[in-house]
Design a protein around this motif. Structure first.
Motif, short mmCIF file in Angstrom:
data_model
loop_
_atom_site.label_atom_id
_atom_site.label_comp_id
_atom_site.label_asym_id
_atom_site.label_seq_id
_atom_site.Cartn_x
_atom_site.Cartn_y
_atom_site.Cartn_z
N SER A 64 33.92 11.39 -7.01
CA SER A 64 34.59 10.18 -6.52
C SER A 64 33.86 8.96 -7.07
CB SER A 64 34.60 10.15 -4.99
OG SER A 64 33.28 10.12 -4.48
N ARG A 65 34.47 7.80 -6.88
CA ARG A 65 33.85 6.58 -7.42
C ARG A 65 33.94 5.46 -6.40
NH1 ARG A 65 36.37 5.85 -12.69
NH2 ARG A 65 35.20 3.91 -12.76
N ASP A 66 32.97 4.56 -6.44
CA ASP A 66 32.99 3.34 -5.66
C ASP A 66 32.66 2.21 -6.63
OD1 ASP A 66 32.64 1.16 -4.02
OD2 ASP A 66 31.58 2.27 -2.46
N ASN A 67 33.68 1.58 -7.12
CA ASN A 67 33.46 0.53 -8.13
C ASN A 67 32.68 -0.65 -7.57
OD1 ASN A 67 34.84 2.10 -9.92
ND2 ASN A 67 36.24 0.48 -10.57
N THR A 68 32.78 -0.88 -6.27
CA THR A 68 32.04 -2.01 -5.68
C THR A 68 30.53 -1.77 -5.74
OG1 THR A 68 32.09 -1.15 -3.44
CG2 THR A 68 33.97 -2.48 -4.13
N LYS A 69 30.16 -0.50 -5.85
CA LYS A 69 28.74 -0.15 -5.93
C LYS A 69 28.37 0.35 -7.32
CE LYS A 69 28.35 1.02 -1.03
NZ LYS A 69 27.99 2.06 -0.04
N ASN A 70 29.30 0.26 -8.26
CA ASN A 70 29.06 0.73 -9.64
C ASN A 70 28.55 2.17 -9.64
OD1 ASN A 70 29.63 -1.94 -10.28
ND2 ASN A 70 27.49 -2.51 -10.48
N THR A 71 29.09 2.99 -8.77
CA THR A 71 28.55 4.34 -8.57
C THR A 71 29.65 5.39 -8.54
OG1 THR A 71 26.68 3.47 -7.31
CG2 THR A 71 27.16 5.80 -7.04
N VAL A 72 29.35 6.51 -9.20
CA VAL A 72 30.18 7.71 -9.13
C VAL A 72 29.37 8.77 -8.39
CG1 VAL A 72 31.13 9.61 -10.47
CG2 VAL A 72 31.60 7.26 -11.14
N TYR A 73 30.04 9.47 -7.49
CA TYR A 73 29.36 10.48 -6.68
C TYR A 73 29.85 11.88 -7.06
CZ TYR A 73 28.41 6.39 -3.78
OH TYR A 73 28.01 5.17 -3.33
N LEU A 74 28.98 12.85 -6.84
CA LEU A 74 29.37 14.25 -6.94
C LEU A 74 28.92 14.93 -5.65
CD1 LEU A 74 30.65 16.43 -8.78
CD2 LEU A 74 28.31 17.07 -9.42
N GLN A 75 29.87 15.18 -4.77
CA GLN A 75 29.59 15.89 -3.54
C GLN A 75 29.64 17.38 -3.82
OE1 GLN A 75 28.77 14.70 -0.38
NE2 GLN A 75 28.43 16.86 0.09
N MET A 76 28.53 18.05 -3.58
CA MET A 76 28.43 19.47 -3.89
C MET A 76 28.25 20.24 -2.59
SD MET A 76 25.98 19.29 -7.26
CE MET A 76 24.54 18.83 -6.31
N ASN A 77 29.23 21.05 -2.26
CA ASN A 77 29.20 21.87 -1.05
C ASN A 77 29.09 23.34 -1.41
OD1 ASN A 77 29.59 19.50 0.48
ND2 ASN A 77 31.82 19.74 0.41
N SER A 78 28.69 24.12 -0.45
CA SER A 78 28.57 25.57 -0.63
C SER A 78 27.79 25.90 -1.91
CB SER A 78 29.96 26.22 -0.68
OG SER A 78 30.69 25.95 0.49
N LEU A 79 26.67 25.26 -2.06
CA LEU A 79 25.87 25.46 -3.27
C LEU A 79 25.36 26.89 -3.36
CD1 LEU A 79 24.01 22.07 -3.30
CD2 LEU A 79 25.35 22.98 -5.20
N GLN A 80 25.31 27.39 -4.57
CA GLN A 80 24.85 28.74 -4.86
C GLN A 80 23.72 28.70 -5.87
OE1 GLN A 80 26.02 31.34 -3.09
NE2 GLN A 80 27.27 29.80 -2.02
N PRO A 81 22.90 29.75 -5.92
CA PRO A 81 21.81 29.76 -6.89
C PRO A 81 22.28 29.51 -8.33
CG PRO A 81 21.47 31.49 -5.29
CD PRO A 81 22.82 30.90 -4.98
N ASP A 82 23.49 29.94 -8.67
CA ASP A 82 24.01 29.70 -10.02
C ASP A 82 24.25 28.21 -10.31
OD1 ASP A 82 26.06 32.72 -10.43
OD2 ASP A 82 23.91 32.34 -10.67
N ASP A 83 24.24 27.39 -9.27
CA ASP A 83 24.41 25.96 -9.46
C ASP A 83 23.09 25.27 -9.84
OD1 ASP A 83 26.63 26.07 -6.67
OD2 ASP A 83 27.19 25.86 -8.78
N THR A 84 22.01 26.03 -9.81
CA THR A 84 20.71 25.48 -10.18
C THR A 84 20.75 24.99 -11.62
OG1 THR A 84 19.49 26.85 -8.62
CG2 THR A 84 18.28 26.01 -10.53
N ALA A 85 20.44 23.72 -11.81
CA ALA A 85 20.51 23.11 -13.14
C ALA A 85 20.05 21.67 -13.06
CB ALA A 85 21.94 23.16 -13.69
#
Length: 124
Positions: A73-94
């Motif tokens: 998602s993005r919030d242009n007022t904060k010049n920021t893009v977010y990545l919400q990561m749920n249900s993380l798994q060991p394969d997501d390690t990076a």
């Protein structure tokens, strides 16, 4: 264009994290797409997710590996893009990199701007 990624850390499997990508470009002016790309130890970089500019409809794209678990998602007022990561798994390690390009249709491998990565470690 400078990109700064943050929010990485160590979590257990099943937990969540939110990454942030802050740009020096006010309201992402001139940026057509912002994406997240990750690289696990000993592996090649792989696409995670991207979001286009508001003028291009803020279209989102996800890799099959994260679809349904991650949300960009993005919030242009904060010049920021977010990545919400749920249900993380060991394969997501990076190390997760924030990247961007002027063209909204650009393939991630051609993105012009790259930030330093933020490390995400998921323990089992």
């Amino acid at each position: 264009v400078q990109l700064q990624a943050s929010g990485g850390g160590l979590v257990q499997a099943g937990e969540s994290l939110r990454l942030s990508c802050t740009t020096s470009r006010s309201r992402f002016g001139g940026i057509g797409v912002v994406g997240w790309v990750r690289q696990a130890p000993g592996k090649q970089r792989e696409f995670v997710a991207s979001i286009t500019s508001i003028s291009s409809g803020s279209s989102t794209l996800y890799s099959d590996a994260v679809k349904g678990r991650f949300t960009i998602s993005r919030d242009n007022t904060k010049n920021t893009v977010y990545l919400q990561m749920n249900s993380l798994q060991p394969d997501d390690t990076a190390t997760y990199y924030c990247s961007a390009d002027r063209g909204p249709q650009s393939g991630w491998w051609t993105f012009e701007f790259w930030g330093e990565g933020t490390l995400v470690t998921v323990s089992s």
